[in-house]
Enzyme design. Structure first.
Site, PDB file in Angstrom:
ATOM      1  N   LYS A  66      -8.048 -10.914  35.729  1.00  0.00           N
ATOM      2  CA  LYS A  66      -8.662 -10.088  36.775  1.00  0.00           C
ATOM      3  C   LYS A  66      -7.904 -10.225  38.092  1.00  0.00           C
ATOM      4  CE  LYS A  66     -13.323 -10.411  34.822  1.00  0.00           C
ATOM      5  NZ  LYS A  66     -14.705 -10.979  35.015  1.00  0.00           N
ATOM      6  N   SER A  69     -12.659 -14.125  38.950  1.00  0.00           N
ATOM      7  CA  SER A  69     -13.576 -15.120  38.393  1.00  0.00           C
ATOM      8  C   SER A  69     -14.231 -14.565  37.140  1.00  0.00           C
ATOM      9  CB  SER A  69     -14.651 -15.492  39.428  1.00  0.00           C
ATOM     10  OG  SER A  69     -15.454 -16.559  38.956  1.00  0.00           O
ATOM     11  N   ASP A  70     -14.623 -15.484  36.260  1.00  0.00           N
ATOM     12  CA  ASP A  70     -15.329 -15.082  35.055  1.00  0.00           C
ATOM     13  C   ASP A  70     -16.224 -16.228  34.603  1.00  0.00           C
ATOM     14  OD1 ASP A  70     -15.307 -12.783  32.951  1.00  0.00           O
ATOM     15  OD2 ASP A  70     -15.356 -14.625  31.780  1.00  0.00           O
ATOM     16  N   GLN A  71     -17.304 -15.871  33.955  1.00  0.00           N
ATOM     17  CA  GLN A  71     -18.239 -16.886  33.459  1.00  0.00           C
ATOM     18  C   GLN A  71     -18.616 -16.576  32.013  1.00  0.00           C
ATOM     19  OE1 GLN A  71     -22.623 -17.201  34.528  1.00  0.00           O
ATOM     20  NE2 GLN A  71     -21.799 -18.902  35.730  1.00  0.00           N
ATOM     21  N   ALA A 116     -14.860 -19.867  35.578  1.00  0.00           N
ATOM     22  CA  ALA A 116     -13.454 -20.014  35.923  1.00  0.00           C
ATOM     23  C   ALA A 116     -13.144 -19.241  37.197  1.00  0.00           C
ATOM     24  CB  ALA A 116     -12.571 -19.513  34.781  1.00  0.00           C
TER      25      ALA A 116
END
Length: 205
Positions: free
Chosen positions: A60, A76-78, A113
């Site tokens: 991203k 960011s990613d979850q 992250a």
């Protein structure tokens, strides 16, 4: 001798479609823009939840940075991790019911992250902040009442800890309290400082 002209600070861009991340970043009181990353979030075959979160966060950031080479970009990613199985956003009521039933009485690790990149200087950092969440033993009536009240269908794991979802839990273990909501602000402030943006010096006061 000509006077020194101060170098303007870089633009800050949040590469995200998440309103939760946008609201969190606003807490740092630093000007930023938002650009939606065009990234396929489909997991790779056999990809672990932590690896998936890290890959997508960096993807991203890079995708948005490719359009804004002068900026500092946050990605960011979850991914919710239940015994190594990724649990994503439910997207609807029945899937949310199934998710909460599967997590009842168990510990889920939310792998959040964070990637920060600044193409102009070659800066790139990636880190991950895991949050261990222990769910209570939940009855179907409790699950139904919660989902009808909060409708968390755009949240990984079908629960909003910052809202009524806190009543579903026994404990939360984390070093960065906003990581569970989707953006670890302690880590974000740290990486932004390293990238050249000190949020305290940039804040309007």
């Amino acid at each position: 001798m000509a006077p020194m002209i101060p170098t303007p600070p870089p633009r800050l861009i949040l590469g995200s479609t998440s309103r939760y991340r946008r609201e969190l970043l606003m807490r740092l009181r630093v000007p930023f823009e938002v650009d939606s990353p065009r990234v396929d979030e489909t997991p790779l075959a056999g990809e672990a939840p932590a690896a998936l979160a890290e890959r997508l966060a960096l993807a991203k950031a890079h995708e948005v940075a490719a359009r804004h080479a002068d900026a500092v970009v946050i990605g960011s990613d979850q991914v919710a991790d239940l015994d190594g199985t990724p649990i994503g956003k439910p997207g609807g009521h029945q899937r949310a019911v199934e998710q909460l039933r599967s997590m009842s009485g168990r510990t889920v690790v939310f792998q959040t992250a964070l990637a920060v990149v600044r193409p102009a200087t070659g800066f790139e950092r990636l880190l991950r902040v895991p949050v261990a969440v222990r769910f209570r033993a939940l009855g179907d009536a409790e699950i139904e009442a919660y989902l009808r009240a909060e409708q968390p269908y755009d949240c990984a794991g079908s629960a909003k800890s910052e809202g009524l979802g806190i009543a579903l839990l026994d404990a939360i273990e984390s070093d960065d309290p906003t990581a569970l909501i989707g953006l670890p602000l302690i880590a974000t402030a740290k990486l932004l400082r390293e990238a050249g943006i000190d949020v305290l010096l940039r804040s309007p006061g």
